[in-house]
Motif scaffolding. Structure first.
Motif, PDB file in Angstrom:
ATOM      1  N   HIS A 237      17.431   6.423  12.478  1.00 26.67           N
ATOM      2  CA  HIS A 237      17.745   5.639  11.288  1.00 26.67           C
ATOM      3  C   HIS A 237      16.597   5.760  10.284  1.00 26.67           C
ATOM      4  O   HIS A 237      15.432   5.812  10.663  1.00 26.67           O
ATOM      5  N   ILE A 238      16.936   5.777   9.012  1.00 23.53           N
ATOM      6  CA  ILE A 238      15.930   5.952   7.954  1.00 23.53           C
ATOM      7  C   ILE A 238      14.884   4.840   7.976  1.00 23.53           C
ATOM      8  O   ILE A 238      13.721   5.083   7.653  1.00 23.53           O
ATOM      9  N   ASP A 239      15.260   3.636   8.396  1.00 23.63           N
ATOM     10  CA  ASP A 239      14.281   2.540   8.439  1.00 23.63           C
ATOM     11  C   ASP A 239      13.148   2.847   9.411  1.00 23.63           C
ATOM     12  O   ASP A 239      11.991   2.514   9.149  1.00 23.63           O
ATOM     13  N   ARG A 240      13.470   3.473  10.523  1.00 27.43           N
ATOM     14  CA  ARG A 240      12.436   3.838  11.513  1.00 27.43           C
ATOM     15  C   ARG A 240      11.465   4.856  10.910  1.00 27.43           C
ATOM     16  O   ARG A 240      10.252   4.752  11.074  1.00 27.43           O
ATOM     17  N   LEU A 241      12.010   5.820  10.190  1.00 30.60           N
ATOM     18  CA  LEU A 241      11.174   6.830   9.543  1.00 30.60           C
ATOM     19  C   LEU A 241      10.318   6.204   8.445  1.00 30.60           C
ATOM     20  O   LEU A 241       9.127   6.490   8.328  1.00 30.60           O
ATOM     21  N   TRP A 242      10.914   5.326   7.655  1.00 34.48           N
ATOM     22  CA  TRP A 242      10.204   4.645   6.560  1.00 34.48           C
ATOM     23  C   TRP A 242       9.044   3.817   7.114  1.00 34.48           C
ATOM     24  O   TRP A 242       7.928   3.871   6.596  1.00 34.48           O
ATOM     25  N   GLU A 243       9.300   3.058   8.183  1.00 33.97           N
ATOM     26  CA  GLU A 243       8.252   2.223   8.787  1.00 33.97           C
ATOM     27  C   GLU A 243       7.112   3.074   9.350  1.00 33.97           C
ATOM     28  O   GLU A 243       5.932   2.740   9.185  1.00 33.97           O
ATOM     29  N   ALA A 244       7.440   4.181   9.996  1.00 39.58           N
ATOM     30  CA  ALA A 244       6.411   5.062  10.553  1.00 39.58           C
ATOM     31  C   ALA A 244       5.577   5.682   9.429  1.00 39.58           C
ATOM     32  O   ALA A 244       4.344   5.739   9.511  1.00 39.58           O
ATOM     33  N   GLY A 245       6.237   6.124   8.361  1.00 36.82           N
ATOM     34  CA  GLY A 245       5.526   6.698   7.225  1.00 36.82           C
ATOM     35  C   GLY A 245       4.622   5.690   6.546  1.00 36.82           C
ATOM     36  O   GLY A 245       3.491   5.998   6.165  1.00 36.82           O
ATOM     37  N   GLU A 246       5.112   4.478   6.411  1.00 37.42           N
ATOM     38  CA  GLU A 246       4.315   3.401   5.808  1.00 37.42           C
ATOM     39  C   GLU A 246       3.068   3.124   6.651  1.00 37.42           C
ATOM     40  O   GLU A 246       1.969   2.957   6.124  1.00 37.42           O
ATOM     41  N   ARG A 247       3.248   3.081   7.973  1.00 42.09           N
ATOM     42  CA  ARG A 247       2.114   2.845   8.883  1.00 42.09           C
ATOM     43  C   ARG A 247       1.078   3.960   8.750  1.00 42.09           C
ATOM     44  O   ARG A 247      -0.122   3.715   8.677  1.00 42.09           O
ATOM     45  N   PHE A 248       1.552   5.214   8.689  1.00 39.10           N
ATOM     46  CA  PHE A 248       0.631   6.339   8.561  1.00 39.10           C
ATOM     47  C   PHE A 248      -0.103   6.283   7.216  1.00 39.10           C
ATOM     48  O   PHE A 248      -1.322   6.401   7.162  1.00 39.10           O
ATOM     49  N   LEU A 249       0.649   6.121   6.134  1.00 40.56           N
ATOM     50  CA  LEU A 249       0.021   6.104   4.798  1.00 40.56           C
ATOM     51  C   LEU A 249      -1.008   4.997   4.661  1.00 40.56           C
ATOM     52  O   LEU A 249      -2.098   5.229   4.134  1.00 40.56           O
ATOM     53  N   ASN A 250      -0.678   3.798   5.121  1.00 42.57           N
ATOM     54  CA  ASN A 250      -1.627   2.687   5.019  1.00 42.57           C
ATOM     55  C   ASN A 250      -2.890   2.972   5.817  1.00 42.57           C
ATOM     56  O   ASN A 250      -4.005   2.779   5.317  1.00 42.57           O
ATOM     57  N   GLY A 251      -2.740   3.439   7.046  1.00 41.01           N
ATOM     58  CA  GLY A 251      -3.903   3.748   7.873  1.00 41.01           C
ATOM     59  C   GLY A 251      -4.723   4.882   7.300  1.00 41.01           C
ATOM     60  O   GLY A 251      -5.958   4.836   7.285  1.00 41.01           O
ATOM     61  N   PHE A 252      -4.053   5.915   6.813  1.00 37.66           N
ATOM     62  CA  PHE A 252      -4.736   7.073   6.240  1.00 37.66           C
ATOM     63  C   PHE A 252      -5.478   6.680   4.969  1.00 37.66           C
ATOM     64  O   PHE A 252      -6.669   6.948   4.822  1.00 37.66           O
ATOM     65  N   ASN A 253      -4.760   6.039   4.044  1.00 37.44           N
ATOM     66  CA  ASN A 253      -5.352   5.720   2.739  1.00 37.44           C
ATOM     67  C   ASN A 253      -6.471   4.691   2.832  1.00 37.44           C
ATOM     68  O   ASN A 253      -7.403   4.719   2.016  1.00 37.44           O
ATOM     69  N   ASN A 254      -6.420   3.790   3.801  1.00 37.83           N
ATOM     70  CA  ASN A 254      -7.502   2.822   3.963  1.00 37.83           C
ATOM     71  C   ASN A 254      -8.831   3.514   4.238  1.00 37.83           C
ATOM     72  O   ASN A 254      -9.886   3.010   3.858  1.00 37.83           O
ATOM     73  N   VAL A 255      -8.787   4.657   4.893  1.00 35.47           N
ATOM     74  CA  VAL A 255     -10.014   5.400   5.209  1.00 35.47           C
ATOM     75  C   VAL A 255     -10.316   6.441   4.133  1.00 35.47           C
ATOM     76  O   VAL A 255     -11.458   6.594   3.703  1.00 35.47           O
ATOM     77  N   SER A 256      -9.293   7.143   3.663  1.00 34.96           N
ATOM     78  CA  SER A 256      -9.519   8.262   2.734  1.00 34.96           C
ATOM     79  C   SER A 256     -10.033   7.805   1.369  1.00 34.96           C
ATOM     80  O   SER A 256     -10.743   8.554   0.698  1.00 34.96           O
TER      81      SER A 256
END
Length: 157
Positions: free
Chosen positions: A51-70
């Motif tokens: 389901h697209i919601d699962r993909l959206w949530e995973a992408g959001e988790r990655f982006l937030n974690g990545f951008n907080n450091v980058s």
């Protein structure tokens, strides 16, 4: 839409699309991509893990974690949880790409996530954080020249 097969959709307001118009396509007679698209639609409709919601949530988790450091290194991924583009300090982006490649993770200027990425998402994010920590503590040298786009950056603005 067709899981990598060449397929596109044209959409727009009914009052425009009901008129005569022409769309030219290199692959217009190719039907394998239509079968792939039907399979993708069937999977999305019948399998909750896709389901697209699962993909959206995973992408959001990655982006937030990545951008907080980058952001400390002057760059980030801008866009949506399912796609984005690396923006910011070009030298640090090039260094990050280099070090990620050495670590076995391939990035391009544009970032996309798919369902196949989800099982390795946390491991990938931790590796990215390790690379950025290494860049902060002891800045690695760029091996070779700064990468150049095959397209003029002026034409993209």
């Amino acid at each position: 839409m067709a899981n990598g097969f060449p397929l596109a959709a044209v959409g727009g307001p009914k009052e425009i699309l009901d008129n005569d118009y022409f769309v030219s396509s290199t692959y217009a007679g190719e039907i394998t991509a239509l079968a792939a698209c039907n399979a993708v639609i069937d999977i999305i409709r019948t399998k909750p893990e896709f389901h697209i919601d699962r993909l959206w949530e995973a992408g959001e988790r990655f982006l937030n974690g990545f951008n907080n450091v980058s952001r400390e290194l002057g760059f980030e991924i801008e866009g949506y949880p399912t796609r984005g583009v690396f923006k910011g300090n070009e030298e640090n982006i090039a260094l990050f790409f280099q070090e990620a490649c050495i670590a076995g993770i391939l990035f391009g200027k544009s970032w996309f996530i798919s369902h196949s990425h989800i099982p390795l998402l946390d491991e990938t994010l931790e590796s990215c954080k390790d690379i950025m920590l290494k860049m902060t503590k002891k800045k690695p040298m760029l091996l070779g020249e700064m990468p150049k786009s095959p397209f003029s950056m002026r034409s993209r603005k």
